[in-house]
Design an enzyme around this catalytic site. Structure first.
Site, PDB file in Angstrom:
ATOM      1  CE  LYS A  22      -1.967   2.163   3.916  1.00 23.36           C
ATOM      2  NZ  LYS A  22      -1.946   3.579   3.606  1.00 23.36           N
ATOM      3  CG  ASN A  23       2.853   2.431   3.423  1.00 21.90           C
ATOM      4  OD1 ASN A  23       1.826   3.104   3.460  1.00 21.90           O
ATOM      5  ND2 ASN A  23       3.282   1.756   4.471  1.00 21.90           N
ATOM      6  NE  ARG A  93       0.466  12.088   6.384  1.00 21.67           N
ATOM      7  CZ  ARG A  93       0.978  13.165   6.917  1.00 21.67           C
ATOM      8  NH1 ARG A  93       0.204  14.165   7.262  1.00 21.67           N
ATOM      9  NH2 ARG A  93       2.269  13.281   7.111  1.00 21.67           N
ATOM     10  CG  ASP A 117      -4.628   6.094  10.052  1.00 20.92           C
ATOM     11  OD1 ASP A 117      -5.859   6.122   9.995  1.00 20.92           O
ATOM     12  OD2 ASP A 117      -3.942   5.094   9.802  1.00 20.92           O
ATOM     13  CG  ASP A 305       2.683   1.396   9.095  1.00 18.52           C
ATOM     14  OD1 ASP A 305       2.210   2.349   9.737  1.00 18.52           O
ATOM     15  OD2 ASP A 305       2.913   1.449   7.875  1.00 18.52           O
TER      16      ASP A 305
END
Length: 418
Positions: A22-23, A93, A117, A305
């Site tokens: 995802k990142n 974000r 977040d 994380d």
């Protein structure tokens, strides 16, 4: 908002596959805005954060094929606005990653405050610092407003923190800046490396990939590129914790061994029986013992994380564990709910928590306040006695695809209630 109803006490076992990181997916999608040619990204995670970013860039003029699938074809022949939809930006974000490409293509960027977040605690000062070093100027307007009427220009600068998205913002802007850029105190996480590789495939020469000093030669026009995302190692670690906390046995496919090492090392200190080789990470039933201290760190340190998940795991370990997340404050606050599940916790301050175990957890209503602590609370509910309800489920689905179906496939008794 949806709720996940969980009947705890089931031992979860089986095989699960993770999709792309995802990142990595978000900055690579943002990078597509730098080119007028088609870019193809495969192994894309089918998660809400990706869906939102695709909606945002389509609103800016991009064409997207394959939305909702694991392969995206993105073409940004023209960018028609420097103002991403503020409602969508407020959900993500990662929308901050659009600043550099918008300045490069439009000479201006107008971004509402990004959501996601910890919006009140996670500033983008490092991002703005990098963009101003490259020639952008702040404009006195609500949100984050910048202009670069003369274009971006290469520069040498030191980031005030090794921020991952700050480094990515700098890379995206430097790729289109005139001349050479040197970024010092750069983040070194695998997703930063992956963005560098993608930009390289787009024709941007980059040196120092994977080091704290990255040098970028800006290009007038980025070309199209094709890239397959590496597997999400944080998600793989999450499934490993789910296996351990329920006394089960799970094999996770898709994450590289070199990425899993930083997660597996402290988990092994807790007695977790795990192996990683190639793109397979497996966890067997384990006798968990407390470890003196687990501390997060910049890469190759233990990732923040994972801190919520390792805290929940410590509730089932014999002895006392100090968990220290020096980076974020609200992750540990979100875990105070475990006390009402009969966990033995002592919150020392916003960054440190002492966990004593093992304790049999009791099911209850749980609030998923952010993505990672939400998944950690699901793990706690799976190990708990009785029924739990985790809401809103959408918070966790931002980063975990097909969550309900995959939990059921591992033997969990769960139900989504809309």
């Amino acid at each position: 908002m949806a709720t996940l109803r969980i009947e705890g006490g089931r031992r979860l076992s089986g095989t699960v596959a993770v999709e792309g990181n995802k990142n990595s997916a978000l900055p690579l999608i943002a990078a597509c805005l730098l080119s007028e040619e088609e870019c193809v990204i495969s192994n894309v995670p089918r998660i809400r954060d990706v869906e939102v970013l695709l909606e945002i860039i389509q609103g800016l003029g991009a064409t997207v094929q394959g939305a909702g699938t694991s392969t995206l074809r993105i073409k940004c022949e023209s960018i028609t606005s420097e103002r991403p939809d503020p409602v969508l930006v407020g959900k993500l974000r990662g929308s901050v990653l659009l600043l550099g490409p918008l300045l490069a293509r439009r000479g201006a960027a107008r971004l509402a405050p990004p959501g996601g977040d910890f919006p009140a605690r996670r500033t983008i000062s490092t991002h703005i610092q990098a963009l101003m070093a490259l020639g952008a100027m702040l404009v006195d307007e609500p949100g984050h407003a910048l202009d670069a009427p003369d274009g971006l220009k290469g520069a040498s600068f030191y980031l005030d923190e090794a921020s991952v998205t700050g480094t990515e913002t700098a890379l995206l802007a430097a790729a289109a800046a005139r001349g050479r850029t040197e970024i010092r105190h750069a983040a070194m996480e695998p997703h930063v490396v992956e963005l560098c590789r993608f930009l390289g495939a787009m024709g941007v020469p980059i040196e120092g990939i994977g080091t704290p000093t990255i040098r970028v030669e800006g290009v007038a026009r980025c070309q199209g590129a094709t890239h397959r995302l590496q597997g999400d190692y944080v998600e793989a670690g999450s499934w490993g914790v789910v296996a351990a906390i329920t006394g089960g046995e799970i094999t996770v496919n898709g994450a590289r061994a070199e990425d899993m090492e930083v997660i597996a090392a402290p988990l092994r200190q807790m007695g977790l029986a795990c192996q990683y080789e190639g793109e397979r990470f497996s966890v067997a039933p384990s006798t968990l013992t407390a470890t003196r201290r687990i501390t997060t760190g910049l890469w190759p340190g233990f990732p923040s994380d994972m801190v919520s998940l390792v805290t929940v795991l410590a509730t089932q370990a014999d002895g006392r564990t100090l968990v220290h997340d020096w980076l974020y404050e609200l992750r540990l606050f979100a875990l105070e709910q475990l006390s009402a599940m009969r966990a033995d916790l002592f919150l020392c301050d916003p960054h440190r928590i002492i966990v004593s175990g093992p304790k049999q957890l009791k099911g209850r209503l749980l609030d998923a306040r952010d993505l990672r602590s939400g998944m950690a609370l699901i793990a706690a509910a799976l190990a708990a006695e009785g029924e739990s309800r985790v809401t809103p489920l959408e918070t966790v689905e931002r980063g975990y695809a097909s969550l309900v179906e995959r939990l059921r496939g591992l033997g969990a008794t769960v139900e989504r209630e809309d």
